[in-house]
Design a protein around this motif. Structure first.
Motif, PDB file in Angstrom:
ATOM      1  N   ALA A   8       0.834  -1.202   0.000  1.00  0.00           N
ATOM      2  CA  ALA A   8       0.000   0.000   0.000  1.00  0.00           C
ATOM      3  C   ALA A   8       0.868   1.250   0.000  1.00  0.00           C
ATOM      4  O   ALA A   8       0.612   2.197  -0.756  1.00  0.00           O
ATOM      5  N   LEU A   9       1.898   1.249   0.820  1.00  0.00           N
ATOM      6  CA  LEU A   9       2.804   2.407   0.870  1.00  0.00           C
ATOM      7  C   LEU A   9       3.585   2.551  -0.425  1.00  0.00           C
ATOM      8  O   LEU A   9       3.787   3.660  -0.926  1.00  0.00           O
ATOM      9  N   LYS A  10       4.005   1.441  -0.974  1.00  0.00           N
ATOM     10  CA  LYS A  10       4.817   1.449  -2.198  1.00  0.00           C
ATOM     11  C   LYS A  10       4.020   1.956  -3.404  1.00  0.00           C
ATOM     12  O   LYS A  10       4.560   2.670  -4.248  1.00  0.00           O
ATOM     13  N   TYR A  11       2.743   1.597  -3.496  1.00  0.00           N
ATOM     14  CA  TYR A  11       1.933   1.931  -4.665  1.00  0.00           C
ATOM     15  C   TYR A  11       1.034   3.141  -4.477  1.00  0.00           C
ATOM     16  O   TYR A  11       0.210   3.441  -5.333  1.00  0.00           O
ATOM     17  N   THR A  12       1.177   3.846  -3.357  1.00  0.00           N
ATOM     18  CA  THR A  12       0.415   5.070  -3.127  1.00  0.00           C
ATOM     19  C   THR A  12       1.350   6.265  -3.260  1.00  0.00           C
ATOM     20  O   THR A  12       2.347   6.357  -2.546  1.00  0.00           O
ATOM     21  N   PRO A  13       1.049   7.164  -4.184  1.00  0.00           N
ATOM     22  CA  PRO A  13       1.910   8.332  -4.362  1.00  0.00           C
ATOM     23  C   PRO A  13       1.929   9.233  -3.122  1.00  0.00           C
ATOM     24  O   PRO A  13       1.007   9.201  -2.303  1.00  0.00           O
ATOM     25  N   ARG A  14       2.957  10.029  -3.033  1.00  0.00           N
ATOM     26  CA  ARG A  14       3.076  11.011  -1.950  1.00  0.00           C
ATOM     27  C   ARG A  14       1.794  11.844  -1.877  1.00  0.00           C
ATOM     28  O   ARG A  14       1.260  12.249  -2.890  1.00  0.00           O
ATOM     29  N   GLY A  15       1.292  12.052  -0.670  1.00  0.00           N
ATOM     30  CA  GLY A  15       0.061  12.808  -0.472  1.00  0.00           C
ATOM     31  C   GLY A  15      -1.175  11.928  -0.403  1.00  0.00           C
ATOM     32  O   GLY A  15      -2.243  12.393  -0.034  1.00  0.00           O
ATOM     33  N   GLY A  16      -1.031  10.631  -0.745  1.00  0.00           N
ATOM     34  CA  GLY A  16      -2.148   9.700  -0.660  1.00  0.00           C
ATOM     35  C   GLY A  16      -2.316   9.193   0.761  1.00  0.00           C
ATOM     36  O   GLY A  16      -1.594   9.598   1.670  1.00  0.00           O
ATOM     37  N   GLN A  43      -9.257  -7.238 -14.696  1.00  0.00           N
ATOM     38  CA  GLN A  43      -8.428  -8.298 -15.279  1.00  0.00           C
ATOM     39  C   GLN A  43      -7.144  -8.489 -14.472  1.00  0.00           C
ATOM     40  O   GLN A  43      -6.746  -9.615 -14.193  1.00  0.00           O
ATOM     41  N   GLU A  44      -6.509  -7.410 -14.082  1.00  0.00           N
ATOM     42  CA  GLU A  44      -5.288  -7.515 -13.283  1.00  0.00           C
ATOM     43  C   GLU A  44      -5.567  -8.173 -11.937  1.00  0.00           C
ATOM     44  O   GLU A  44      -4.756  -8.948 -11.439  1.00  0.00           O
ATOM     45  N   GLN A  45      -6.727  -7.896 -11.360  1.00  0.00           N
ATOM     46  CA  GLN A  45      -7.075  -8.477 -10.067  1.00  0.00           C
ATOM     47  C   GLN A  45      -7.220  -9.994 -10.141  1.00  0.00           C
ATOM     48  O   GLN A  45      -6.927 -10.691  -9.175  1.00  0.00           O
ATOM     49  N   THR A  46      -7.626 -10.526 -11.289  1.00  0.00           N
ATOM     50  CA  THR A  46      -7.802 -11.982 -11.405  1.00  0.00           C
ATOM     51  C   THR A  46      -6.474 -12.720 -11.328  1.00  0.00           C
ATOM     52  O   THR A  46      -6.442 -13.876 -10.934  1.00  0.00           O
ATOM     53  N   ASN A  47      -5.377 -12.073 -11.695  1.00  0.00           N
ATOM     54  CA  ASN A  47      -4.063 -12.701 -11.691  1.00  0.00           C
ATOM     55  C   ASN A  47      -3.201 -12.313 -10.496  1.00  0.00           C
ATOM     56  O   ASN A  47      -2.080 -12.782 -10.355  1.00  0.00           O
ATOM     57  N   LEU A  48      -3.714 -11.470  -9.657  1.00  0.00           N
ATOM     58  CA  LEU A  48      -2.919 -10.804  -8.625  1.00  0.00           C
ATOM     59  C   LEU A  48      -2.231 -11.741  -7.636  1.00  0.00           C
ATOM     60  O   LEU A  48      -1.123 -11.463  -7.194  1.00  0.00           O
ATOM     61  N   PHE A  49      -2.841 -12.863  -7.307  1.00  0.00           N
ATOM     62  CA  PHE A  49      -2.268 -13.766  -6.314  1.00  0.00           C
ATOM     63  C   PHE A  49      -1.460 -14.902  -6.955  1.00  0.00           C
ATOM     64  O   PHE A  49      -1.136 -15.886  -6.313  1.00  0.00           O
ATOM     65  N   THR A  50      -1.105 -14.735  -8.231  1.00  0.00           N
ATOM     66  CA  THR A  50      -0.297 -15.702  -8.976  1.00  0.00           C
ATOM     67  C   THR A  50       1.179 -15.384  -8.758  1.00  0.00           C
ATOM     68  O   THR A  50       1.577 -14.215  -8.742  1.00  0.00           O
ATOM     69  N   ASP A  51       2.001 -16.435  -8.622  1.00  0.00           N
ATOM     70  CA  ASP A  51       3.445 -16.240  -8.442  1.00  0.00           C
ATOM     71  C   ASP A  51       4.039 -15.373  -9.543  1.00  0.00           C
ATOM     72  O   ASP A  51       3.763 -15.582 -10.723  1.00  0.00           O
ATOM     73  N   TYR A  52       4.819 -14.400  -9.148  1.00  0.00           N
ATOM     74  CA  TYR A  52       5.590 -13.512 -10.016  1.00  0.00           C
ATOM     75  C   TYR A  52       4.743 -12.578 -10.884  1.00  0.00           C
ATOM     76  O   TYR A  52       5.247 -11.969 -11.819  1.00  0.00           O
ATOM     77  N   TYR A  53       3.481 -12.435 -10.567  1.00  0.00           N
ATOM     78  CA  TYR A  53       2.627 -11.535 -11.354  1.00  0.00           C
ATOM     79  C   TYR A  53       2.767 -10.107 -10.854  1.00  0.00           C
ATOM     80  O   TYR A  53       2.714  -9.842  -9.659  1.00  0.00           O
ATOM     81  N   ARG A  54       2.949  -9.200 -11.795  1.00  0.00           N
ATOM     82  CA  ARG A  54       2.916  -7.765 -11.502  1.00  0.00           C
ATOM     83  C   ARG A  54       2.025  -7.102 -12.536  1.00  0.00           C
ATOM     84  O   ARG A  54       2.039  -7.473 -13.705  1.00  0.00           O
ATOM     85  N   THR A  55       1.258  -6.122 -12.117  1.00  0.00           N
ATOM     86  CA  THR A  55       0.383  -5.431 -13.054  1.00  0.00           C
ATOM     87  C   THR A  55       1.228  -4.675 -14.080  1.00  0.00           C
ATOM     88  O   THR A  55       2.403  -4.384 -13.849  1.00  0.00           O
ATOM     89  N   GLU A  56       0.603  -4.346 -15.190  1.00  0.00           N
ATOM     90  CA  GLU A  56       1.321  -3.613 -16.235  1.00  0.00           C
ATOM     91  C   GLU A  56       1.820  -2.270 -15.724  1.00  0.00           C
ATOM     92  O   GLU A  56       2.959  -1.873 -15.987  1.00  0.00           O
ATOM     93  N   THR A  57       0.999  -1.582 -14.958  1.00  0.00           N
ATOM     94  CA  THR A  57       1.405  -0.287 -14.401  1.00  0.00           C
ATOM     95  C   THR A  57       2.621  -0.448 -13.502  1.00  0.00           C
ATOM     96  O   THR A  57       3.559   0.346 -13.564  1.00  0.00           O
ATOM     97  N   ALA A  58       2.620  -1.482 -12.673  1.00  0.00           N
ATOM     98  CA  ALA A  58       3.764  -1.721 -11.780  1.00  0.00           C
ATOM     99  C   ALA A  58       5.016  -2.056 -12.586  1.00  0.00           C
ATOM    100  O   ALA A  58       6.110  -1.577 -12.277  1.00  0.00           O
ATOM    101  N   ARG A  59       4.862  -2.882 -13.618  1.00  0.00           N
ATOM    102  CA  ARG A  59       6.026  -3.254 -14.447  1.00  0.00           C
ATOM    103  C   ARG A  59       6.604  -2.051 -15.170  1.00  0.00           C
ATOM    104  O   ARG A  59       7.812  -1.966 -15.368  1.00  0.00           O
ATOM    105  N   ASN A  60       5.755  -1.115 -15.571  1.00  0.00           N
ATOM    106  CA  ASN A  60       6.210   0.046 -16.340  1.00  0.00           C
ATOM    107  C   ASN A  60       6.660   1.209 -15.456  1.00  0.00           C
ATOM    108  O   ASN A  60       7.057   2.239 -15.967  1.00  0.00           O
ATOM    109  N   SER A  61       6.595   1.029 -14.154  1.00  0.00           N
ATOM    110  CA  SER A  61       7.002   2.100 -13.237  1.00  0.00           C
ATOM    111  C   SER A  61       8.389   1.799 -12.675  1.00  0.00           C
ATOM    112  O   SER A  61       8.989   0.770 -12.956  1.00  0.00           O
ATOM    113  N   ASP A  62       8.855   2.720 -11.878  1.00  0.00           N
ATOM    114  CA  ASP A  62      10.133   2.520 -11.187  1.00  0.00           C
ATOM    115  C   ASP A  62       9.930   1.862  -9.832  1.00  0.00           C
ATOM    116  O   ASP A  62      10.842   1.843  -9.012  1.00  0.00           O
TER     117      ASP A  62
END
Length: 111
Positions: A8-16, A43-62
């Motif tokens: 939650a902390l990692k994926y919430t921008p500053r000020g969230g 669609q991303e939520q359906t795969n979320l608890f799969t080993d090594y799965y990261r959402t596209e937004t997470a993969r494309n971010s730093d």
């Protein structure tokens, strides 16, 4: 809970915001972590608890990660007789909820 708070902390921008909610209802303990982070699609939520799965937004971010934390969290929760679920909307945030049944005999003794 540690992994859910960390995410939650990692994926919430500053000020969230990140909130933790606990409740006991109908002989169940419920623990929820809600954030105002990046969120995810259905669609991303359906795969979320799969080993090594990261959402596209997470993969494309730093944002660092390997995609193993939520699958391990799910295994631990299930091994203790619980359930984990997610509710999320892109750009609005996510809520992860862990729910454990409380033994009715034990509950009656505490009431």
């Amino acid at each position: 809970m540690g992994n859910l708070l960390s995410n939650a902390l990692k994926y919430t921008p500053r000020g969230g915001t990140v909130c933790v909610h606990t409740a006991v209802e109908d002989h169940h303990l419920e623990l929820a972590v809600t954030d105002t982070g990046i969120g995810m699609s259905d669609q991303e939520q359906t795969n979320l608890f799969t080993d090594y799965y990261r959402t596209e937004t997470a993969r494309n971010s730093d944002i660092p990660g390997h995609g193993i934390g939520l699958s391990l969290t799910r295994r631990i929760v299930v091994a203790h007789g619980g359930q984990i679920s997610v509710s999320s909307r892109p750009g609005e945030g996510s809520t992860f909820t862990i729910r454990f049944g409380l033994d009715e005999v034990e509950w009656a003794d505490r009431a």
